[in-house]
Design a protein around this motif. Sequence first.
Motif: not given
Length: 527
Positions: A365-380
Amino acid sequence: MKIRFHIITFLLLLVVLFSSCNSEKTEPARPNVLFILADDFGYHDMSIMGSQYYETPNIDRIASEGMIFTDGYAACQVCSPSRASILSGKFTARHGITDWIGAPTGENWRKLGRSNQLLPPEYEHALNKDYITLPEAMKEAGYRTFFAGKWHLGGKGSWPEDHGFDINKGGWDVGSPKGGYFAPWDNPNLASGPDGENLSMRLARETVDFIRNNKDTAFLAYLSFYAVHGPIQTTAEKWGKYREKAAEQGIPEKGFKMGHFLPIRQVQDNPVYAGLVETMDDAVGVVLNALDELGLSENTIVIFTSDNGGVSAGDAFATSNLPLRGGKGYQFEGGIREPYFIKVPGMGNGQKCSTPVSGTDFYPTILDLIGAPLKPAEHVDGVSLKPLLEDKTIAERPLIWHYPHYGNQGGEPSSIIRDGDWKLIHYYEDGHEELYNLKNDVSETNDLAAELTDKTAEMSTKLFSMLDEMGARYPVRDPEWTKEKEEDHMKYVIETRWPQLEKQRLNFLSPDYNPGNDWWGSQFTKD
Protein backbone atom coordinates in the motif's frame (compact mmCIF):
# COMPACT_ATOMS: atom_id res chain seq x y z
CA MET A 1 8.07 48.80 -36.09
CA LYS A 2 5.04 46.56 -36.63
CA ILE A 3 7.24 43.64 -37.70
CA ARG A 4 9.47 44.14 -34.67
CA PHE A 5 6.42 44.32 -32.38
CA HIS A 6 5.02 41.08 -33.81
CA ILE A 7 8.37 39.33 -33.42
CA ILE A 8 8.62 40.41 -29.77
CA THR A 9 5.03 39.34 -29.13
CA PHE A 10 5.68 35.99 -30.76
CA LEU A 11 8.81 35.45 -28.68
CA LEU A 12 6.93 36.32 -25.49
CA LEU A 13 4.22 33.82 -26.39
CA LEU A 14 6.86 31.17 -26.89
CA VAL A 15 8.34 31.93 -23.47
CA VAL A 16 4.92 31.70 -21.81
CA LEU A 17 4.12 28.49 -23.68
CA PHE A 18 7.49 26.96 -22.79
CA SER A 19 7.08 27.92 -19.13
CA SER A 20 3.56 26.47 -19.09
CA CYS A 21 4.74 23.18 -20.56
CA ASN A 22 7.56 22.99 -18.07
CA SER A 23 5.24 23.65 -15.16
CA GLU A 24 2.93 20.90 -16.33
CA LYS A 25 5.88 18.51 -16.35
CA THR A 26 6.99 19.45 -12.83
CA GLU A 27 6.70 16.38 -10.64
CA PRO A 28 4.56 16.82 -7.53
CA ALA A 29 6.42 16.43 -4.24
CA ARG A 30 6.58 12.79 -3.21
CA PRO A 31 4.49 12.15 -0.11
CA ASN A 32 6.23 11.54 3.17
CA VAL A 33 5.17 8.60 5.35
CA LEU A 34 4.71 8.62 9.12
CA PHE A 35 4.07 5.08 10.33
CA ILE A 36 3.02 4.85 14.00
CA LEU A 37 3.01 1.42 15.60
CA ALA A 38 1.69 0.96 19.13
CA ASP A 39 2.49 -2.10 21.22
CA ASP A 40 -0.25 -4.23 22.82
CA PHE A 41 -2.85 -1.57 22.03
CA GLY A 42 -6.38 -2.93 21.77
CA TYR A 43 -9.13 -2.36 19.22
CA HIS A 44 -11.30 -0.56 21.78
CA ASP A 45 -8.52 1.29 23.62
CA MET A 46 -9.45 4.59 21.93
CA SER A 47 -12.28 7.05 22.33
CA ILE A 48 -13.09 6.93 18.63
CA MET A 49 -13.46 3.15 18.74
CA GLY A 50 -15.92 3.23 21.61
CA SER A 51 -13.95 3.45 24.85
CA GLN A 52 -15.72 5.47 27.51
CA TYR A 53 -12.64 5.40 29.73
CA TYR A 54 -9.45 6.08 27.76
CA GLU A 55 -8.87 9.50 26.18
CA THR A 56 -7.02 9.59 22.86
CA PRO A 57 -7.76 12.83 20.94
CA ASN A 58 -4.61 12.69 18.80
CA ILE A 59 -4.99 9.08 17.68
CA ASP A 60 -8.68 9.84 17.11
CA ARG A 61 -7.63 12.68 14.83
CA ILE A 62 -5.71 10.29 12.56
CA ALA A 63 -8.76 8.04 12.34
CA SER A 64 -11.27 10.84 11.73
CA GLU A 65 -9.11 12.49 9.06
CA GLY A 66 -8.28 9.19 7.36
CA MET A 67 -9.92 5.84 6.72
CA ILE A 68 -10.86 3.46 9.53
CA PHE A 69 -10.46 -0.17 8.50
CA THR A 70 -12.97 -1.77 10.86
CA ASP A 71 -11.75 -5.27 10.01
CA GLY A 72 -8.04 -4.48 10.14
CA TYR A 73 -5.81 -7.21 11.57
CA ALA A 74 -2.34 -7.71 12.92
CA ALA A 75 -0.61 -10.70 11.33
CA CYS A 76 -0.28 -12.43 14.72
CA GLN A 77 -1.64 -12.28 18.25
CA VAL A 78 1.84 -11.46 19.65
CA CYS A 79 4.43 -8.86 18.73
CA SER A 80 7.54 -10.09 16.88
CA PRO A 81 5.65 -12.05 14.21
CA SER A 82 3.34 -9.11 13.48
CA ARG A 83 6.23 -6.69 13.23
CA ALA A 84 8.07 -8.98 10.82
CA SER A 85 4.96 -9.20 8.66
CA ILE A 86 4.61 -5.41 8.42
CA LEU A 87 8.19 -5.03 7.22
CA SER A 88 8.24 -8.09 4.93
CA GLY A 89 4.67 -8.32 3.60
CA LYS A 90 4.63 -12.02 4.47
CA PHE A 91 2.37 -14.10 6.70
CA THR A 92 4.02 -15.49 9.81
CA ALA A 93 4.06 -19.08 8.58
CA ARG A 94 6.10 -17.91 5.59
CA HIS A 95 8.74 -15.78 7.33
CA GLY A 96 8.96 -18.23 10.24
CA ILE A 97 8.89 -15.83 13.19
CA THR A 98 5.82 -17.34 14.81
CA ASP A 99 6.32 -16.29 18.45
CA TRP A 100 7.81 -13.33 20.29
CA ILE A 101 11.57 -13.64 20.04
CA GLY A 102 12.80 -15.13 23.29
CA ALA A 103 9.83 -17.41 23.96
CA PRO A 104 10.89 -20.98 24.90
CA THR A 105 10.23 -23.87 22.53
CA GLY A 106 10.41 -27.66 22.60
CA GLU A 107 11.35 -29.22 25.93
CA ASN A 108 12.33 -25.81 27.29
CA TRP A 109 8.63 -25.01 27.45
CA ARG A 110 8.33 -27.35 30.44
CA LYS A 111 10.49 -24.99 32.51
CA LEU A 112 7.55 -22.60 32.80
CA GLY A 113 5.70 -25.20 34.88
CA ARG A 114 2.42 -25.00 33.00
CA SER A 115 2.20 -28.72 32.16
CA ASN A 116 0.68 -28.33 28.70
CA GLN A 117 -0.09 -31.13 26.25
CA LEU A 118 2.11 -29.85 23.44
CA LEU A 119 5.70 -28.74 22.90
CA PRO A 120 5.85 -25.61 20.73
CA PRO A 121 7.98 -25.80 17.57
CA GLU A 122 11.16 -23.82 16.93
CA TYR A 123 10.84 -20.49 15.13
CA GLU A 124 13.14 -17.97 13.43
CA HIS A 125 14.85 -15.62 15.88
CA ALA A 126 15.65 -12.74 13.51
CA LEU A 127 14.19 -11.07 10.45
CA ASN A 128 15.68 -12.70 7.37
CA LYS A 129 18.36 -10.49 5.81
CA ASP A 130 17.58 -11.85 2.35
CA TYR A 131 14.23 -10.05 2.38
CA ILE A 132 13.91 -6.64 0.77
CA THR A 133 12.03 -4.90 3.56
CA LEU A 134 9.66 -1.95 3.30
CA PRO A 135 12.31 0.62 4.33
CA GLU A 136 14.80 -0.90 1.89
CA ALA A 137 12.26 -0.59 -0.90
CA MET A 138 11.65 3.03 0.07
CA LYS A 139 15.39 3.75 0.11
CA GLU A 140 15.49 2.42 -3.46
CA ALA A 141 12.82 5.03 -4.25
CA GLY A 142 15.00 7.79 -2.80
CA TYR A 143 13.50 8.07 0.68
CA ARG A 144 15.35 8.81 3.92
CA THR A 145 14.33 6.25 6.55
CA PHE A 146 14.12 6.60 10.33
CA PHE A 147 13.19 4.21 13.13
CA ALA A 148 12.40 5.03 16.76
CA GLY A 149 11.33 2.69 19.55
CA LYS A 150 10.62 -1.01 19.85
CA TRP A 151 12.25 -3.40 17.37
CA HIS A 152 12.30 -6.98 18.81
CA LEU A 153 13.23 -8.61 15.50
CA GLY A 154 16.65 -9.95 16.39
CA GLY A 155 19.84 -9.12 18.25
CA LYS A 156 22.81 -7.07 17.16
CA GLY A 157 23.34 -7.61 13.46
CA SER A 158 19.59 -7.70 12.97
CA TRP A 159 18.67 -4.26 14.28
CA PRO A 160 16.77 -1.59 12.31
CA GLU A 161 19.93 -0.26 10.66
CA ASP A 162 20.56 -3.77 9.30
CA HIS A 163 17.19 -3.85 7.54
CA GLY A 164 16.96 -0.54 5.73
CA PHE A 165 16.68 2.23 8.32
CA ASP A 166 19.21 5.05 8.01
CA ILE A 167 18.74 6.08 11.64
CA ASN A 168 17.82 3.97 14.67
CA LYS A 169 16.76 5.56 17.94
CA GLY A 170 16.01 2.92 20.55
CA GLY A 171 15.46 -0.24 18.54
CA TRP A 172 17.25 -3.34 19.85
CA ASP A 173 16.77 -6.91 21.05
CA VAL A 174 14.11 -6.57 23.73
CA GLY A 175 10.38 -6.00 23.44
CA SER A 176 9.62 -4.22 26.70
CA PRO A 177 10.95 -0.89 27.97
CA LYS A 178 13.91 -2.16 29.97
CA GLY A 179 14.20 0.11 32.97
CA GLY A 180 10.65 1.38 32.58
CA TYR A 181 8.99 4.40 31.02
CA PHE A 182 10.89 7.04 32.96
CA ALA A 183 14.60 7.79 32.69
CA PRO A 184 17.04 6.39 33.47
CA TRP A 185 16.29 3.43 31.23
CA ASP A 186 18.50 0.69 29.80
CA ASN A 187 18.77 0.96 26.02
CA PRO A 188 22.06 0.78 24.07
CA ASN A 189 20.56 2.74 21.19
CA LEU A 190 18.81 5.52 23.14
CA ALA A 191 20.74 7.38 25.79
CA SER A 192 18.69 8.36 28.82
CA GLY A 193 17.74 11.97 29.21
CA PRO A 194 17.30 13.72 32.55
CA ASP A 195 15.84 11.64 35.38
CA GLY A 196 12.10 11.27 34.89
CA GLU A 197 12.06 11.88 31.14
CA ASN A 198 9.18 9.96 29.63
CA LEU A 199 10.15 7.34 27.04
CA SER A 200 7.15 7.83 24.75
CA MET A 201 7.68 11.59 24.68
CA ARG A 202 11.38 11.12 24.03
CA LEU A 203 10.67 8.87 21.04
CA ALA A 204 8.24 11.49 19.72
CA ARG A 205 10.84 14.25 20.05
CA GLU A 206 13.46 12.12 18.28
CA THR A 207 10.97 11.61 15.46
CA VAL A 208 10.24 15.33 15.25
CA ASP A 209 13.97 16.10 15.09
CA PHE A 210 14.33 13.70 12.16
CA ILE A 211 11.32 15.19 10.37
CA ARG A 212 12.59 18.75 10.89
CA ASN A 213 16.04 17.85 9.60
CA ASN A 214 14.58 16.11 6.53
CA LYS A 215 11.58 18.32 5.77
CA ASP A 216 12.92 19.05 2.28
CA THR A 217 13.50 15.37 1.49
CA ALA A 218 10.95 12.57 1.10
CA PHE A 219 11.08 10.45 4.25
CA LEU A 220 9.72 7.43 6.10
CA ALA A 221 9.48 8.06 9.85
CA TYR A 222 8.64 4.80 11.61
CA LEU A 223 7.62 5.55 15.21
CA SER A 224 7.30 2.25 17.06
CA PHE A 225 6.25 2.91 20.65
CA TYR A 226 7.19 0.61 23.51
CA ALA A 227 3.89 1.76 25.00
CA VAL A 228 1.56 0.34 26.03
CA HIS A 229 3.53 -2.85 26.76
CA GLY A 230 4.08 -3.74 30.40
CA PRO A 231 5.35 -2.83 32.88
CA ILE A 232 2.50 -0.32 32.94
CA GLN A 233 3.54 2.95 34.56
CA THR A 234 2.24 6.50 34.73
CA THR A 235 2.44 9.68 36.76
CA ALA A 236 0.56 10.35 39.97
CA GLU A 237 -1.41 13.09 38.21
CA LYS A 238 -2.62 10.90 35.36
CA TRP A 239 -3.36 8.03 37.74
CA GLY A 240 -5.47 10.38 39.87
CA LYS A 241 -7.41 11.63 36.85
CA TYR A 242 -8.38 8.13 35.76
CA ARG A 243 -8.94 6.83 39.28
CA GLU A 244 -11.59 9.54 39.69
CA LYS A 245 -13.06 8.76 36.29
CA ALA A 246 -13.40 5.07 37.18
CA ALA A 247 -15.09 5.97 40.46
CA GLU A 248 -17.56 8.26 38.64
CA GLN A 249 -18.40 5.50 36.18
CA GLY A 250 -18.84 2.95 38.95
CA ILE A 251 -16.35 0.31 40.05
CA PRO A 252 -17.63 -3.27 39.77
CA GLU A 253 -16.69 -5.60 42.61
CA LYS A 254 -15.33 -8.19 40.16
CA GLY A 255 -13.27 -7.44 37.06
CA PHE A 256 -12.26 -10.85 35.68
CA LYS A 257 -13.81 -13.95 34.18
CA MET A 258 -12.01 -17.30 33.90
CA GLY A 259 -10.78 -18.21 30.43
CA HIS A 260 -9.29 -21.49 29.22
CA PHE A 261 -5.95 -21.02 31.04
CA LEU A 262 -6.12 -17.61 32.75
CA PRO A 263 -8.62 -15.08 34.09
CA ILE A 264 -9.55 -12.45 31.47
CA ARG A 265 -10.25 -8.80 32.30
CA GLN A 266 -13.82 -7.73 31.59
CA VAL A 267 -13.71 -3.99 32.38
CA GLN A 268 -11.72 -0.92 31.34
CA ASP A 269 -10.94 0.71 34.68
CA ASN A 270 -7.18 0.43 35.21
CA PRO A 271 -6.03 4.01 35.98
CA VAL A 272 -2.33 3.16 35.59
CA TYR A 273 -2.88 1.76 32.12
CA ALA A 274 -5.17 4.66 31.18
CA GLY A 275 -2.44 7.13 32.10
CA LEU A 276 0.07 5.20 30.00
CA VAL A 277 -2.36 5.32 27.07
CA GLU A 278 -2.87 9.06 27.43
CA THR A 279 0.87 9.75 27.48
CA MET A 280 1.34 7.76 24.28
CA ASP A 281 -1.48 9.78 22.74
CA ASP A 282 0.20 13.00 23.91
CA ALA A 283 3.37 11.83 22.16
CA VAL A 284 1.42 11.18 18.94
CA GLY A 285 0.14 14.74 19.23
CA VAL A 286 3.69 16.10 19.45
CA VAL A 287 4.52 14.55 16.07
CA LEU A 288 1.24 15.53 14.39
CA ASN A 289 1.64 19.12 15.60
CA ALA A 290 5.15 19.20 14.20
CA LEU A 291 3.87 18.16 10.79
CA ASP A 292 1.36 21.03 10.95
CA GLU A 293 3.97 23.57 12.05
CA LEU A 294 6.39 22.53 9.31
CA GLY A 295 3.69 22.68 6.63
CA LEU A 296 4.01 18.95 5.90
CA SER A 297 0.56 17.66 6.89
CA GLU A 298 -0.89 17.96 3.41
CA ASN A 299 1.94 15.93 1.94
CA THR A 300 2.33 13.21 4.58
CA ILE A 301 0.63 9.83 4.74
CA VAL A 302 -0.03 8.93 8.38
CA ILE A 303 -0.68 5.33 9.45
CA PHE A 304 -1.58 4.12 12.92
CA THR A 305 -1.90 0.51 14.02
CA SER A 306 -0.95 -1.99 16.74
CA ASP A 307 1.01 -5.23 16.70
CA ASN A 308 -1.58 -7.32 18.58
CA GLY A 309 -4.63 -7.01 20.80
CA GLY A 310 -4.87 -5.34 24.17
CA VAL A 311 -3.61 -7.34 27.14
CA SER A 312 -6.70 -8.71 28.87
CA ALA A 313 -4.86 -11.68 30.43
CA GLY A 314 -1.21 -12.37 31.20
CA ASP A 315 1.46 -9.68 31.36
CA ALA A 316 -0.22 -6.70 33.05
CA PHE A 317 -3.86 -7.87 32.67
CA ALA A 318 -4.39 -4.23 31.73
CA THR A 319 -7.49 -3.78 29.56
CA SER A 320 -10.69 -5.30 28.21
CA ASN A 321 -11.34 -5.75 24.50
CA LEU A 322 -15.05 -6.49 24.82
CA PRO A 323 -17.20 -7.02 22.86
CA LEU A 324 -14.26 -8.71 21.11
CA ARG A 325 -13.34 -11.99 22.78
CA GLY A 326 -9.92 -12.50 24.38
CA GLY A 327 -6.89 -10.29 23.84
CA LYS A 328 -3.16 -10.44 23.20
CA GLY A 329 -1.99 -14.02 22.67
CA TYR A 330 -5.49 -15.28 21.86
CA GLN A 331 -6.88 -16.78 18.70
CA PHE A 332 -10.04 -14.70 19.04
CA GLU A 333 -10.77 -11.27 17.55
CA GLY A 334 -9.53 -9.49 20.66
CA GLY A 335 -6.09 -10.88 19.97
CA ILE A 336 -5.74 -10.03 16.29
CA ARG A 337 -8.21 -7.27 15.30
CA GLU A 338 -6.49 -3.90 15.67
CA PRO A 339 -6.82 -0.16 15.25
CA TYR A 340 -5.94 0.21 11.58
CA PHE A 341 -6.07 3.80 10.31
CA ILE A 342 -4.61 5.23 7.10
CA LYS A 343 -4.69 8.97 6.49
CA VAL A 344 -3.85 10.05 2.96
CA PRO A 345 -4.48 13.76 2.26
CA GLY A 346 -7.46 14.07 -0.04
CA MET A 347 -8.31 10.37 0.01
CA GLY A 348 -10.78 8.34 2.12
CA ASN A 349 -11.21 11.01 4.77
CA GLY A 350 -13.57 10.10 7.59
CA GLN A 351 -14.76 6.90 5.94
CA LYS A 352 -14.99 3.37 7.28
CA CYS A 353 -14.07 0.28 5.30
CA SER A 354 -15.18 -3.21 6.36
CA THR A 355 -12.99 -5.15 3.92
CA PRO A 356 -10.74 -7.54 5.90
CA VAL A 357 -7.14 -6.32 5.68
CA SER A 358 -3.86 -7.40 7.27
CA GLY A 359 -0.57 -5.99 8.53
CA THR A 360 1.00 -7.60 5.44
CA ASP A 361 -0.84 -5.03 3.31
CA PHE A 362 1.01 -1.94 4.55
CA TYR A 363 4.13 -2.67 2.47
CA PRO A 364 2.48 -2.72 -0.99
CA THR A 365 0.00 0.00 0.00
CA ILE A 366 2.75 2.45 0.92
CA LEU A 367 4.73 1.71 -2.23
CA ASP A 368 1.61 2.24 -4.32
CA LEU A 369 0.75 5.51 -2.59
CA ILE A 370 4.23 6.99 -3.10
CA GLY A 371 4.35 5.89 -6.74
CA ALA A 372 7.15 3.38 -6.27
CA PRO A 373 7.19 0.03 -8.09
CA LEU A 374 5.50 -2.80 -6.21
CA LYS A 375 7.54 -5.85 -5.27
CA PRO A 376 5.07 -8.76 -5.37
CA ALA A 377 7.83 -11.33 -4.91
CA GLU A 378 8.55 -9.70 -1.53
CA HIS A 379 5.17 -8.62 -0.15
CA VAL A 380 3.74 -11.87 -1.44
CA ASP A 381 0.94 -12.06 1.15
CA GLY A 382 -0.04 -8.39 1.01
CA VAL A 383 -2.04 -6.34 -1.45
CA SER A 384 -2.27 -2.61 -2.06
CA LEU A 385 -5.21 -0.99 -0.30
CA LYS A 386 -5.04 2.10 -2.49
CA PRO A 387 -8.24 1.09 -4.35
CA LEU A 388 -10.11 0.94 -1.04
CA LEU A 389 -8.85 4.41 -0.16
CA GLU A 390 -10.24 5.52 -3.53
CA ASP A 391 -13.64 4.02 -2.65
CA LYS A 392 -13.10 1.07 -5.01
CA THR A 393 -12.74 -2.63 -4.20
CA ILE A 394 -10.03 -5.26 -4.04
CA ALA A 395 -10.31 -8.95 -4.87
CA GLU A 396 -11.49 -11.18 -2.05
CA ARG A 397 -8.75 -13.32 -0.57
CA PRO A 398 -8.32 -15.43 2.59
CA LEU A 399 -6.23 -14.19 5.51
CA ILE A 400 -4.43 -16.68 7.73
CA TRP A 401 -2.70 -16.69 11.11
CA HIS A 402 -0.35 -19.37 12.45
CA TYR A 403 0.50 -19.47 16.15
CA PRO A 404 1.54 -23.03 17.13
CA HIS A 405 2.50 -21.84 20.62
CA TYR A 406 0.99 -21.28 24.05
CA GLY A 407 0.71 -17.59 24.73
CA ASN A 408 1.86 -16.08 28.01
CA GLN A 409 -1.62 -14.63 28.07
CA GLY A 410 -3.54 -17.92 27.90
CA GLY A 411 -3.95 -18.41 24.17
CA GLU A 412 -3.82 -21.90 22.67
CA PRO A 413 -1.69 -23.37 19.84
CA SER A 414 -3.86 -22.75 16.80
CA SER A 415 -4.15 -21.59 13.23
CA ILE A 416 -6.84 -19.36 11.80
CA ILE A 417 -8.33 -18.55 8.43
CA ARG A 418 -10.75 -15.75 7.65
CA ASP A 419 -12.51 -15.92 4.30
CA GLY A 420 -15.24 -13.35 3.75
CA ASP A 421 -17.43 -13.25 6.85
CA TRP A 422 -16.28 -16.69 7.98
CA LYS A 423 -13.56 -17.49 10.47
CA LEU A 424 -12.26 -20.96 11.29
CA ILE A 425 -9.92 -21.80 14.18
CA HIS A 426 -7.99 -25.07 14.25
CA TYR A 427 -6.71 -26.20 17.67
CA TYR A 428 -3.60 -28.36 17.81
CA GLU A 429 -4.14 -29.94 21.23
CA ASP A 430 -7.06 -32.11 20.11
CA GLY A 431 -7.58 -31.16 16.46
CA HIS A 432 -11.03 -29.70 16.97
CA GLU A 433 -12.19 -26.69 14.96
CA GLU A 434 -14.51 -23.77 15.57
CA LEU A 435 -16.43 -21.86 12.91
CA TYR A 436 -17.82 -18.35 13.37
CA ASN A 437 -19.71 -15.92 11.18
CA LEU A 438 -18.16 -12.62 12.18
CA LYS A 439 -20.80 -10.52 10.47
CA ASN A 440 -23.42 -11.91 12.83
CA ASP A 441 -21.22 -12.86 15.78
CA VAL A 442 -18.19 -10.61 16.28
CA SER A 443 -17.92 -11.83 19.90
CA GLU A 444 -17.44 -15.44 18.69
CA THR A 445 -20.03 -16.97 21.00
CA ASN A 446 -21.84 -19.21 18.50
CA ASP A 447 -19.63 -22.01 17.15
CA LEU A 448 -21.21 -23.32 13.92
CA ALA A 449 -18.66 -26.08 13.14
CA ALA A 450 -20.93 -28.99 14.12
CA GLU A 451 -23.86 -27.49 12.23
CA LEU A 452 -22.02 -26.47 9.03
CA THR A 453 -19.69 -29.42 8.52
CA ASP A 454 -19.16 -28.85 4.80
CA LYS A 455 -18.16 -25.23 5.31
CA THR A 456 -15.86 -26.23 8.15
CA ALA A 457 -14.14 -28.90 6.04
CA GLU A 458 -13.79 -26.52 3.08
CA MET A 459 -12.12 -23.82 5.14
CA SER A 460 -9.90 -26.28 7.00
CA THR A 461 -8.64 -27.71 3.72
CA LYS A 462 -7.89 -24.24 2.40
CA LEU A 463 -6.09 -23.28 5.62
CA PHE A 464 -3.74 -26.25 5.64
CA SER A 465 -3.10 -26.04 1.92
CA MET A 466 -1.80 -22.51 2.49
CA LEU A 467 0.15 -23.42 5.63
CA ASP A 468 1.88 -26.37 4.00
CA GLU A 469 2.77 -24.30 0.94
CA MET A 470 4.44 -21.77 3.26
CA GLY A 471 6.42 -24.42 5.13
CA ALA A 472 4.61 -23.99 8.43
CA ARG A 473 5.99 -25.73 11.53
CA TYR A 474 3.66 -27.54 13.90
CA PRO A 475 3.73 -28.43 17.61
CA VAL A 476 4.22 -32.00 18.84
CA ARG A 477 2.80 -33.85 21.81
CA ASP A 478 4.76 -33.79 25.05
CA PRO A 479 5.32 -37.40 26.17
CA GLU A 480 5.76 -36.21 29.77
CA TRP A 481 2.40 -34.45 29.97
CA THR A 482 -0.15 -35.79 32.41
CA LYS A 483 -3.67 -34.62 33.00
CA GLU A 484 -3.06 -34.55 36.75
CA LYS A 485 -0.13 -32.10 36.44
CA GLU A 486 -2.17 -29.75 34.30
CA GLU A 487 -5.13 -29.92 36.68
CA ASP A 488 -2.84 -29.05 39.61
CA HIS A 489 -1.59 -26.00 37.75
CA MET A 490 -5.11 -24.90 36.85
CA LYS A 491 -6.19 -25.29 40.47
CA TYR A 492 -3.47 -22.83 41.46
CA VAL A 493 -4.61 -20.37 38.77
CA ILE A 494 -8.25 -20.49 39.84
CA GLU A 495 -7.79 -20.58 43.61
CA THR A 496 -4.75 -18.33 44.03
CA ARG A 497 -3.89 -16.31 40.93
CA TRP A 498 -7.43 -15.17 40.14
CA PRO A 499 -8.10 -13.74 43.64
CA GLN A 500 -4.71 -12.02 43.51
CA LEU A 501 -5.68 -10.27 40.27
CA GLU A 502 -8.99 -9.08 41.69
CA LYS A 503 -7.17 -7.70 44.73
CA GLN A 504 -4.55 -5.98 42.57
CA ARG A 505 -7.25 -4.37 40.41
CA LEU A 506 -8.98 -2.85 43.43
CA ASN A 507 -5.63 -1.75 44.83
CA PHE A 508 -4.93 0.26 41.67
CA LEU A 509 -8.29 1.95 42.25
CA SER A 510 -7.76 2.64 45.93
CA PRO A 511 -7.51 6.35 46.86
CA ASP A 512 -4.39 5.43 48.84
CA TYR A 513 -2.60 3.63 46.00
CA ASN A 514 1.08 4.51 45.67
CA PRO A 515 3.55 2.28 43.81
CA GLY A 516 6.53 3.80 45.61
CA ASN A 517 9.82 4.76 43.98
CA ASP A 518 8.48 8.29 43.30
CA TRP A 519 5.85 6.84 40.98
CA TRP A 520 8.35 4.81 38.96
CA GLY A 521 10.73 7.76 38.88
CA SER A 522 8.25 10.02 37.13
CA GLN A 523 8.32 12.73 39.80
CA PHE A 524 11.24 14.40 38.06
CA THR A 525 9.48 14.64 34.71
CA LYS A 526 8.32 17.90 33.16
CA ASP A 527 6.34 16.19 30.34
